[in-house]
Design a protein around this motif. Sequence first.
Motif, short mmCIF file in Angstrom:
data_model
loop_
_atom_site.label_atom_id
_atom_site.label_comp_id
_atom_site.label_asym_id
_atom_site.label_seq_id
_atom_site.Cartn_x
_atom_site.Cartn_y
_atom_site.Cartn_z
N VAL A 129 48.31 25.95 -58.09
CA VAL A 129 49.08 25.83 -57.09
C VAL A 129 49.10 24.56 -56.35
O VAL A 129 50.15 23.82 -55.95
N SER A 146 44.09 28.44 -57.58
CA SER A 146 44.59 27.46 -56.54
C SER A 146 44.80 26.19 -56.88
O SER A 146 45.33 25.33 -56.44
N GLN A 150 48.44 33.46 -55.36
CA GLN A 150 47.05 33.50 -55.35
C GLN A 150 46.31 34.65 -55.12
O GLN A 150 45.46 35.23 -55.63
N GLU A 151 47.06 35.42 -54.14
CA GLU A 151 46.56 36.86 -53.83
C GLU A 151 46.46 37.69 -55.04
O GLU A 151 45.62 38.60 -55.19
N GLN A 152 47.50 37.56 -55.89
CA GLN A 152 47.79 38.62 -56.94
C GLN A 152 46.98 37.96 -58.32
O GLN A 152 46.96 38.56 -59.35
N ASN A 153 46.33 36.86 -58.03
CA ASN A 153 45.51 36.10 -58.94
C ASN A 153 46.27 35.54 -60.27
O ASN A 153 46.01 35.57 -61.55
N ALA A 167 53.36 30.73 -52.82
CA ALA A 167 51.85 30.29 -53.02
C ALA A 167 51.06 31.36 -52.63
O ALA A 167 50.19 31.54 -53.47
N GLY A 168 51.28 31.90 -51.38
CA GLY A 168 49.90 33.00 -51.18
C GLY A 168 50.19 34.27 -51.90
O GLY A 168 49.02 34.61 -52.37
N TRP A 169 51.36 34.51 -52.22
CA TRP A 169 51.44 35.75 -53.19
C TRP A 169 50.77 35.54 -54.54
O TRP A 169 50.08 36.14 -55.09
#
Lengths: 696, 696
Positions: free
Chosen positions: A633, A630, A623-626, A619-621
């Motif tokens: 997710v 959010s 969103q970090e990569q657009n 989930a982090g990745w």
Amino acid sequence: MTSVEDKGSRKAKPESRSPQTLPETPDTAVAGKLKTLLDGPWAEVKDNIREQLNREEALPMIEGSLEEIRAALLEKVKMVATSGMMQTAFSKANGGSGESHVGILGLDLLGQFNGSLAIKSGVQFGLWGGAVDVLGTERHREYAQGAMDLSKLGSYGMTERGHGSNVQDLETTATYDPETKEFVINTPSPSATKVYIGNTARDGRWSAVFAQLYTPGVEESHGVHCFVVRIREEDGSPVEGVTIGDHGHKGGLLGVDNGTLTFDNVRIPREALLNQFGDVDEEGNYTSPIDSKNRRFFTMLGTLIRGRIAVGAAGAGATKSSLAIAMKYAHQRRQFDYGDTGTEDKLIDYRAHRRRLIIPLARTYAIQVLQNQLTQRYADQTSRQATGEWSVTNPTKQQALASREMETLAAAFKAVATEHATDTIQECREACGGAGFMSENLLTTYRADTDVYNTFEGDNTVLLQLAGKNLLTAYTSELANPSAMDIVKFAATNVSDIIRSRAGLGSTVQSVVDTFSGEEASLFDADYQLKVVQLREQLVMRSLIRRIQGARKLSREEGAKVIDKAQDHMLNAAWAYIENLMVQAMIEAERTLPVGSAERAVFEQVRHLFVFDTIIRNAGWYQEQNVLSSGRVKAARAAINDLVDSLGPWSEVLVDAFDIPSVVLDRPLFKDGGTDDSRDNPEAWKVGSNIPVSKK
Amino acid sequence: MTSVEDKGSRKAKPESRSPQTLPETPDTAVAGKLKTLLDGPWAEVKDNIREQLNREEALPMIEGSLEEIRAALLEKVKMVATSGMMQTAFSKANGGSGESHVGILGLDLLGQFNGSLAIKSGVQFGLWGGAVDVLGTERHREYAQGAMDLSKLGSYGMTERGHGSNVQDLETTATYDPETKEFVINTPSPSATKVYIGNTARDGRWSAVFAQLYTPGVEESHGVHCFVVRIREEDGSPVEGVTIGDHGHKGGLLGVDNGTLTFDNVRIPREALLNQFGDVDEEGNYTSPIDSKNRRFFTMLGTLIRGRIAVGAAGAGATKSSLAIAMKYAHQRRQFDYGDTGTEDKLIDYRAHRRRLIIPLARTYAIQVLQNQLTQRYADQTSRQATGEWSVTNPTKQQALASREMETLAAAFKAVATEHATDTIQECREACGGAGFMSENLLTTYRADTDVYNTFEGDNTVLLQLAGKNLLTAYTSELANPSAMDIVKFAATNVSDIIRSRAGLGSTVQSVVDTFSGEEASLFDADYQLKVVQLREQLVMRSLIRRIQGARKLSREEGAKVIDKAQDHMLNAAWAYIENLMVQAMIEAERTLPVGSAERAVFEQVRHLFVFDTIIRNAGWYQEQNVLSSGRVKAARAAINDLVDSLGPWSEVLVDAFDIPSVVLDRPLFKDGGTDDSRDNPEAWKVGSNIPVSKK
């Protein structure tokens, strides 16, 4: 799928096409339908062995001295030999059926009963037997047949103390002596000791020993080759010059007699060289049908490919048994009364319990369907090789690439299946509380036995890096064992090849799209899900390439440092690769079920659950990569809860589809006073560890 | 902290105030400085026991029959008794030093040697001994002293088959008979069987049995009380009416003789009731200094609080030993030659290896410093109770809240420390490859022993929910055992109380801020880090309250469903709570180190690593909630890699600070041919499992 829980909390964007909550009363017939899907084309051979082994004796012996446990295991291996299953995997020339892939199915099934039995059988039939069958020739028939009928117990002498996963740099030597027409096998230093060799400390009489081959007048080794070496006399004493050590007690697989081997200039006949891919004539001249030393090496290691898939399958087998035990317990055991209803609730009635079991269950399904695809592909490849349509020694370029891809698939599959086994069996143990810790309920033995699967037949971290490197070098067989700078240079100049080469196993699923603008699609669309995981695979790979390319102008040492620092990135690439394949496999498996059927509706939710869990793990990745918003997710997170609620009542059906043999499920925890059926049943006083002791 | 790796990849926003990379040559004196910090105020008592137990005999016996292993363990417990450490935890009235918290330090240290030894000692001194010491009165002195000098071996008869973690609903009855002035102890059904009771199957002669107390003329139970029951005669045969079962082989803790107990109307004297908090006079009248039945129950369960912290500490002990073994191995063992340098690299030279060991090492530090704070607080509380400054039976409101907070802290600490033990020891095992799987190297035994810590002394999931519920009810002792609807109603009307009540352990760190706009601050600022984790704790709690409040207008059953569906949310709240406390503890510990010193520089990087790992574990959530931007999360991810690189050369110093006794570290894997010092050393032929067998 909307639910009361979202009320009052910040609402995730509602998703279209979300499936309906399943009926609260499950249709038990669905278990049979899903069993058919999970068994794949091999239902008959699996059912046959399920029935033959469904005996108390197939289970692990828990208490006793090491000697007793090992002796008992040898008897169990004889049961397996009698079943005839493992022998069908040998070539027709040696009296088998040429169905090499049965070795994989076999370890899955044996793993459901007993890890020690799976591994000792795997060593005897798959590794020792497989080595003489595949690497040997006509003159080695007696060994192959001895492996099959157990008249020749043997081991696979590859791993050395100093070189666990680094086979190419083994130190043991085999030097040809033309005077006597013998090879001299020697262990030059303590770090060259053969270690962890199964079937050796107690039972083995023979070993397939891997050693650097030297011939007179040639300074350099011809590379690692395999030799049949007698290690014990018939009376059990070591052959002169052979020292056998005993690893003794281990963290699991107690029945397997792992030992060490060292050779003090032991002489063996010239014919003991397994000469399918390299031979030495009486005068000491070396010949091989494969010119490239690298390719020769990897061809000889072919037995490892099947071994890796089989170890993954053995881990999956233990995972399935564990999930079946824990899930059935969750459907019977009551605990607390949160609902204020006056009766305690069943464990499965708790959301946290549904999450801890049903989420790994979904991943287990994904691993099973991927394993089926891999097994099918392996079977196709070996059958084409048997007919000569596919030359092992001189493959077409496409075949060579396919072999490297097979190696990559096996490595990544083994890692994902065994890591999942470790996590899931532990979760199952905890989900059964104290009962889960009692050996009589088998979970701790599954856990202890499968632990080592993470590091043997190739350490998972090393295998994932191997997969990552293969992906980075686009399966080019010229780069079979690339140095850091080889990788850097290849990556710098072959970006499009690398991106294109990531292949799928299936056929019905569309290939990756480069552009991605899926916010209007539903999270529940299979195409969308596939795009999400494919995009992750692609982006991770692209950024890895970019990162490595930066090193092309550096020195060898500096370049190697860059590769080292990209290690976690390379591991991510391998994970993204294999998870993509699992999602594909789930979608394809679902499409084989009749539209509108109950089994399809259930399977679809299992697929969603697996996909969303895969997304949430990253989930982090995302969103970090657009790649995902959010809101998306959050919606996936909420959907996981809805899905475990919907699948809750069906979760026993889902484990019934594994068709775990009844002797495995006949555990004391279902009868000893801890579950619905047993609480007030006087018989429960007399079950399992309730049995009284008179004096202590 | 910028590094070559970022070149060519999409760059994360650079962070100000990032620490300098540490020197490549570590200052070994730092280990001693950090040892002082980690040992806290108890260095002397710890050093004393380290020295006394530093003997081969303290280690677990691996091979042998269950009877042999159990017999050997009893001898080891006698060693512990001789050391005198555990006895200091008893009250002065019973001949101890009144330093109750030493039970926690003791289990940490024993856990470094041997899980079975820790747990059997914990049962004898802490649970059986603790129950008679704390719940008993003057008339029970002989039992307390018998527990201390081992003349009375005993057990803690709490858990029942049907009611693992649900102590309040135990079924065993103790009915007072005024005719004979006796209690009648009875097991009414199979589900009331006492199970998993340590020190029972072989050694125990006595048990502290928890049962519902009934007196004549009163229909309802007075609640669960504890009774001293003789279970075996001196010759070892069970007392008439007592049936003792043997759980036999378990998944770990093999030396601990867990058994079952059932009572068939067993008569014990009236005085056998441990009557500190409730008594029955000769006529059968019940009295208690504590009016509230609920508070009485939780007061009597006080022994569990220390037990939970101690189990967490035992898990932390095994984790530290495992990390020390794996880390030292990583600094000696070579594997592969990725660097093209001609020699294989050490394991610690690989980024992936640094990540797998140093990240959990940082969390181990955080657990240790939190454990120190908890132990200190527990010591303060018990010493104030001993002086009467703090009344156990009639605490002030503030003291009552503090007790509930202690319960919450103990529950969450036990869960976080034992889950971390399971994950980390497994990682250490895998990081040592095949050698890690050999029992002689201890890792698999640590792993197997600590497994059950996750579910005993309160299942981790249940404990985290208990913590979540306590947080939600702001530690109100009137809601000691709240129903679902109690929680809903409280949460609906006391939001600000709930938010305010979340306390810290430390004093120097500023409290949570409500507003948060930290994008201009540096990721490396301690204040910023604290705000990030505090904000998480607060937001998770707020959204949990919102979610639950929605249920206040629903029926009891519907309301309970909402609580069930919030289970994972409640678990998250407990995690966020304990992680926040760990971050605080790390910051406070760091501030005790001299500014500008090497130890402070190293510790600071350990703190960063722990904080960033904690953030990355929740990377998805932080972005979903817009607490952190994707750039920030990327920066934290990149910083983790830089930090493990910087700490790599120092990582052996970091485990040396644990001061693990030398006998634990004297493992064959350092000498048997697999490491630098041993590869070509002829002595390596003769170590551990290299020792040859002559005939098998």
